[in-house]
Write a protein that holds these residues in place. Structure first.
Motif, PDB file in Angstrom:
ATOM      1  N   ASP A 193      -2.137  -2.806 -12.696  1.00 40.01           N
ATOM      2  CA  ASP A 193      -1.573  -3.371 -13.427  1.00 40.01           C
ATOM      3  C   ASP A 193      -2.104  -4.742 -13.223  1.00 40.01           C
ATOM      4  O   ASP A 193      -1.253  -5.763 -13.729  1.00 40.01           O
ATOM      5  CB  ASP A 193       0.300  -3.935 -12.320  1.00 40.01           C
TER       6      ASP A 193
ATOM      7  N   PHE B  70       1.612 -10.365 -15.942  1.00 41.84           N
ATOM      8  CA  PHE B  70       1.421 -10.665 -15.699  1.00 41.84           C
ATOM      9  C   PHE B  70       0.543 -11.789 -15.207  1.00 41.84           C
ATOM     10  O   PHE B  70       0.446 -12.843 -14.579  1.00 41.84           O
ATOM     11  CB  PHE B  70       0.999  -9.812 -13.654  1.00 41.84           C
TER      12      PHE B  70
ATOM     13  N   GLU C 277       3.096  -1.531 -14.835  1.00 43.28           N
ATOM     14  CA  GLU C 277       4.116  -1.755 -14.237  1.00 43.28           C
ATOM     15  C   GLU C 277       4.947  -2.069 -15.844  1.00 43.28           C
ATOM     16  O   GLU C 277       4.780  -2.795 -16.947  1.00 43.28           O
ATOM     17  CB  GLU C 277       4.486  -2.903 -13.493  1.00 43.28           C
TER      18      GLU C 277
ATOM     19  N   LYS D 176       7.615  -1.119  -8.043  1.00 42.84           N
ATOM     20  CA  LYS D 176       6.046  -1.174  -7.943  1.00 42.84           C
ATOM     21  C   LYS D 176       4.514  -0.592  -7.379  1.00 42.84           C
ATOM     22  O   LYS D 176       4.027  -1.196  -7.809  1.00 42.84           O
ATOM     23  CB  LYS D 176       6.450  -2.344  -6.890  1.00 42.84           C
TER      24      LYS D 176
ATOM     25  N   VAL E 102      -3.169  -6.684  -8.868  1.00 44.55           N
ATOM     26  CA  VAL E 102      -2.185  -8.147  -8.878  1.00 44.55           C
ATOM     27  C   VAL E 102      -0.916  -6.810  -9.092  1.00 44.55           C
ATOM     28  O   VAL E 102       0.085  -5.900  -9.892  1.00 44.55           O
ATOM     29  CB  VAL E 102      -2.457  -8.721 -10.448  1.00 44.55           C
ATOM     30  N   THR E 103       0.179  -7.681  -8.018  1.00 43.63           N
ATOM     31  CA  THR E 103      -0.316  -8.832  -6.637  1.00 43.63           C
ATOM     32  C   THR E 103      -0.744  -7.851  -5.877  1.00 43.63           C
ATOM     33  O   THR E 103       0.092  -7.474  -5.178  1.00 43.63           O
ATOM     34  CB  THR E 103       0.595 -10.055  -7.151  1.00 43.63           C
TER      35      THR E 103
ATOM     36  N   CYS F 232       2.574  -4.786  -5.870  1.00 44.14           N
ATOM     37  CA  CYS F 232       2.488  -3.702  -6.732  1.00 44.14           C
ATOM     38  C   CYS F 232       1.293  -2.871  -5.871  1.00 44.14           C
ATOM     39  O   CYS F 232       0.869  -2.336  -5.562  1.00 44.14           O
ATOM     40  CB  CYS F 232       1.861  -3.974  -7.261  1.00 44.14           C
TER      41      CYS F 232
END
Ligand code: TIU
Length: 222
Positions: free
Chosen positions: A26, A31, A74, A134, A159-160, A164
């Motif tokens: 991700d 993010f 995601e 996640k 991340v994070t 996830c």
């Protein structure tokens, strides 16, 4: 097959490079950049930018040495038919999933914010797994992709850390994969959660996996 030992905590871990994958979780604009999902939740997204350079180096080394690379993102379908109400309606974000933001609709596939940051963009031949949750194994074909390739160990970046990355490491650990997390290739909006999440992975003799650094992985894979 030759074994390669990565210095790690709680102890060094031996892996077969042909059965090891680099999993990039991700690393999306949603993010890492202002105006995306992470910021709508009230987070300081600048806290994540430090992962880009170590991730870039690891990605380059993996490509050089032929390590299998998989990326995840995601996000949801444009009609949000795969987004549980329990996720969409949670909390009081500045913009909800699907709402129009400065990088397009929040956490929606195909929108600019959903893309992986350009420094870490996937190359042809590297599978990209789109996930609604996640964990990277829930409602995806990641396990099929890894099993098809005979993968047994995962180097997990992204991340994070406590969301996830942790969820994916827990899912992978239960599926029998050795999970190795380079600390500088993961980050959290909450530095204390990052530290504790890594301690949780390596505690109790490595209850979910191993933690290490990008330098140690680079030294091991050459
Ligand atoms: N909010 C947060 O820390 N993370 C997420 O929502 N998703 C991922 O970690 N990818």
């Amino acid at each position: 097959m030759p074994l390669c030992t990565i210095e790690a905590e709680p102890e060094p871990v031996a892996v077969e490079l042909e059965r090891t994958a680099l999993v990039m979780i991700d690393l999306q604009r949603d993010f890492l950049e202002p105006g995306g999902f992470g910021e709508t939740l009230g987070n300081d997204v600048s806290r994540l930018s430090a992962v880009i350079e170590p991730c870039r180096r690891l990605l380059a080394a993996a490509r050089r040495t032929g390590l299998f690379v998989v990326h995840t993102r995601e996000g949801h379908r444009p009609d949000t038919s795969d987004a549980f109400r329990a996720k969409v309606e949670r909390g009081a974000p500045a913009l909800r999933i699907g709402a129009p933001g400065p990088m397009g609709r929040i956490l929606i596939r195909g929108e600019p914010g959903h893309a992986i940051v350009p420094e870490l963009a996937p190359e042809p031949g590297e599978p990209v797994v789109d996930k609604p949750g996640k964990g990277a194994f829930y409602a995806t074909d990641l396990e099929l992709i890894l099993r098809t390739r005979g993968i047994e160990a995962l180097i997990v970046c992204g991340v994070t850390t406590e969301v996830c990355v942790h969820t994916t490491v827990r899912e992978a650990n239960d599926r029998g994969y050795r999970c190795i997390v380079p600390a500088d290739c993961t980050a959290s909006y909450f530095p204390e959660f990052h530290e504790v999440a890594l301690r949780m992975i390596r505690a109790q003799g490595g209850i979910f996996g191993w933690t290490t650094s990008s330098d140690e992985v680079l030294a091991a894979i050459g």
